[in-house]
Each structure stands twice: as C-alpha cells, then as structure tokens.
Scaffold this active site. Structure first.
Site, mmCIF file in Angstrom:
data_model
loop_
_atom_site.group_PDB
_atom_site.id
_atom_site.type_symbol
_atom_site.label_atom_id
_atom_site.label_comp_id
_atom_site.label_asym_id
_atom_site.label_seq_id
_atom_site.Cartn_x
_atom_site.Cartn_y
_atom_site.Cartn_z
ATOM 1 C CG ASP A 249 3.654 10.989 -8.917
ATOM 2 O OD1 ASP A 249 2.189 11.005 -9.760
ATOM 3 O OD2 ASP A 249 4.757 11.551 -9.216
ATOM 4 C CE LYS B 87 6.524 0.345 15.190
ATOM 5 N NZ LYS B 87 6.604 0.719 16.620
#
Length: 419
Positions: free
Chosen positions: A129, A299
């Site tokens: 959204d 990461k």
C-alpha cells in the site's frame, strides 16, 4: 551502445522520520510479510531473488492469491536464475487470480545448465500500500527457518515505516512497470508518508547503468568516517582494493574493526576466497570471526553509534559489480544499538575468532599469492566491465505459460556495461 549521461547517485540525502524494526531469520520475517499482505488494501509490490515451491513458497503463494482475489493489485518479480523451477501450476494459479507475475531475465537450460548466471536481480523488497516496506537478505525458501536443519541460514531484514517507504515504492514500481517509459497510475499513492519514528535513512541501490557503485561507496564513506567501532557481517566477502584499504586504515587508527564471515559456508569457495584476505586484514588490526552454527547469509553492518545498513548486497564481485541490489542505510542510535547487541551475541555464542597464528604463513608462495590477490582486488571491478553487455528482460509469466487470452507485454531492461 552509448553510455548514459552521468548522474549523481540516487541516494545522497538523509530522509528523516522513519521507523525500522530488525527481523532475524525467517521465523520473524515471514509472519510479518504474510500478515502485511493479508492486510493489504490496494497494492502489493514484491521483488525477490529466490522463490521456491516449498512450504514457505506455498505460504507466500496463498497470501498473494487471497490478496489478488479480493481485488488488491499484486505485482511479483522473481529472478530467472534464482527461481528457475516454479511449476506452471504454481505460477498459473497466481496469474488466473490477477497477479502480474514477472521473471527477470528468464532463460532456458542448455544441456542441463542455467546460463543466465550474471547480472542477477538479487533484491529482496516488499512494499504494501505504499506505506509499509520490508528489505533485507531473506529469500522465500524453507532454508531460512531453523527446522530446515543444519543448513538453515542465519539472515536479517527490516520492517520499514515512514517517508523512506515512498522511495522504495517508487523504485519498485519503476523497476517492474515503467522501464518502457510509459506512465502508469499507481493503486497506492507514492506520496511522502508521515513521520513514523526518529531514524534518518537512505534507500540505496546498485545497477549496471547509473548507480554502479552506490552501495560500496556508502560503505567506504562510513569506514572513512569511523571513530570507534565497525562490525560487518556478510556472507560472501571478497571486496575490492579500495574497500579493504578503508578497513585497514580504520583499524590502524584505532577503530575496533570486526568482520563476521561464514565458518560453515554453503559453498566451499566462499571460505577459501575470504581466507586469502585474513592475514592482510589481521596485520592491520582487523578482528575476524567465523560464524559456525550454520551458513551465514546476512548482509548487515554498523559503524560507531548510529550508522547501520541492512540489505541484499554481499561484499563480493557479483554483488558489487554485476547484480542488481538494494540496501537501506539507517542513521539511528537505538537501531544501531539493537543490531549491535544481536551481532555481539553472535560473536560471543556462535563464532570462533580467527587467530593470527591460524593463518600466518611465510615463504615464496605466500608472497606470490599475496601479489596476485592484491592486484586482483585492485582491478576486478574494471575486468567485470569487459564482460559482454546484454539486454535483460522482464517477462510476464503469461508469455512463458503460452497464454494467448491475456494482454502480454515484455519490458526490456537495458543494462549497460559495468564501469
């Protein structure tokens, strides 16, 4: 092919007013994403490198199917190399429900081998959204939850609210829809979101045209500015010379620089490649830890007391010179502290510190090897730029399913050479 005109990096300014929540592993990540899709009112944008037809992929499939059936505009982009074996039934049922399912650079195997290995769409982004975002390193596969067994991956993502989500939303829509230059109306407004927290943030991406080194450059700027501590946890570590140089310089000026790498790698070459750098880093004072509980896939990194990053980008030649990647950079003391506590627990409870004596070697071979590794690190970004450029495609699944009763469009992503 004519090179595009120079542009400043996409993300150079901090966006204030954001809220970030760290999500560790699939146990925290998947329920949040699936619930967000279930609550979607207008639109779901999802990009992922890997989507497998296993128990996690089936849960995502079910969530997307229900959302599309109730009228939510759903767009999915997967990588052709990372997600090669999805069945016609898996994809077709989503298409029938109205999901616009695209495959990045699809390719047919040749003699059983997949050849579309380079320049992968490696991002992992969800925007719901235009208001709620997720970004990190977690794919949609069962090996991201602990009950997968010893090969389950250790990984991280973040849930994002605030103005930075508007940038993530615009980027994902452009990446999936607007490469042909046609303007489209979004089902979810991509306007600025209200402030949701106190974190400043940047949304940073890497591509093969105009943003070839943005993620690495932000890492290097942070390393150059570091004054007290640096902790980098990265699954695949073989960065370029300039990155290594900044790490060594930081350690030499007294910064506590720590590196968390795979001790039980999912590929043997990962540990071998990183191991070539151990002695060079340790001589400058960098402390190296190997995570040994299971394969490390994270990461993430933090610098000093308020800089952090989470995303899809490894610190290896593929991520830094070829793949399409996305990270968020977060400037927030509370998030930095929270991530730091997680990484400290990892180092204390699940890692083995690599001692200098474990890697210390002498002799002619070591000198020769160091010489070649040094020059490889200096030159490999340019060498990868010599690889042939090719036109990568975003192909709607209807095309690959052989459907003729739908409007089939193919969007071409022209990726330039890597500089």
């Amino acid at each position: 092919m004519k090179r595009p005109a120079f542009r400043m990096p996409r993300s150079t300014r901090w966006v204030p007013g954001n809220q970030f929540e760290l999500l560790e592993n699939g146990e925290e990540f998947f329920p949040r994403v699936f619930d967000a899709i279930a609550q979607a009112r207008r639109e779901v944008m999802l990009e992922t490198f890997i989507l497998f037809d296993d128990k996690i992929g089936k849960e995502l499939h079910a969530a997307l199917l229900v959302a599309a059936q109730r009228g939510v505009e759903v767009h999915v982009l997967v990588d052709g190399f990372g997600s090669p074996d999805l069945s016609d039934a898996f994809v077709g049922s989503l298409v029938e429900a109205g999901v616009r399912f695209r495959i990045f650079d699809p390719g047919r195997p040749f003699m059983g081998q997949r050849l579309n290995v380079l320049r992968r769409m490696h991002r992992k982004i969800v925007v719901v959204d235009g208001e709620l975002g997720f970004i990190g390193g977690i794919n949609y596969s069962a090996d991201h939850v602990a009950d997968f067994g010893p090969e389950a991956k250790q990984d991280y993502a973040v849930q994002v609210r605030g103005p930075i989500v508007a940038q993530m939303h615009r980027f994902t829509r452009e990446a999936v829809l607007d490469r042909t230059g046609r303007k489209r109306r979004s089902a979810a407004a991509a306007t600025g979101q209200p402030h949701a927290g106190t974190a400043h943030a940047m949304f940073v991406t890497r591509d093969n045209q105009q943003h070839t080194n943005d993620i690495e450059r932000h890492y290097r700027v942070a390393l150059r500015a570091a004054r007290s501590r640096v902790v980098i946890a990265n699954a695949y570590f073989f960065p370029g010379y300039r990155f290594i140089r900044e790490m060594r310089r930081a350690a030499k000026r007294g910064v506590d620089v720590r590196l968390i790498l795979q001790g039980q790698p999912d590929m043997a070459i990962v540990k071998t490649a990183a191991g070539l750098l151990y002695d060079h880093l340790q001589r400058a004072g960098v402390r190296i830890y190997e995570y040994c509980d299971r394969p490390l896939h994270g990461k993430v990194a933090l610098v000093d007391e308020d800089w952090s990053t989470v995303g899809s980008s490894n610190l290896d030649p593929l991520s830094l010179s070829l793949n399409l990647e996305a990270n968020v950079i977060i400037k927030d003391r509370a998030f930095n502290q929270h991530l730091g506590e997680h990484l400290e627990q990892l180092m204390q409870n699940s890692c083995t510190q690599v001692q200098a004596r474990d890697v210390a070697e002498t002799g002619l071979w070591v000198s020769v090897r160091s010489f070649f590794v040094f020059h490889l690190l200096r030159r490999y970004p340019a060498w990868f730029g010599w690889l042939p450029a090719h036109t990568q495609r975003l192909t709607l699944a209807e095309k690959l399913l052989g459907r003729t009763d739908v409007d089939v469009k193919i969007s071409h992503v022209n990726e330039g050479r890597v500089s």
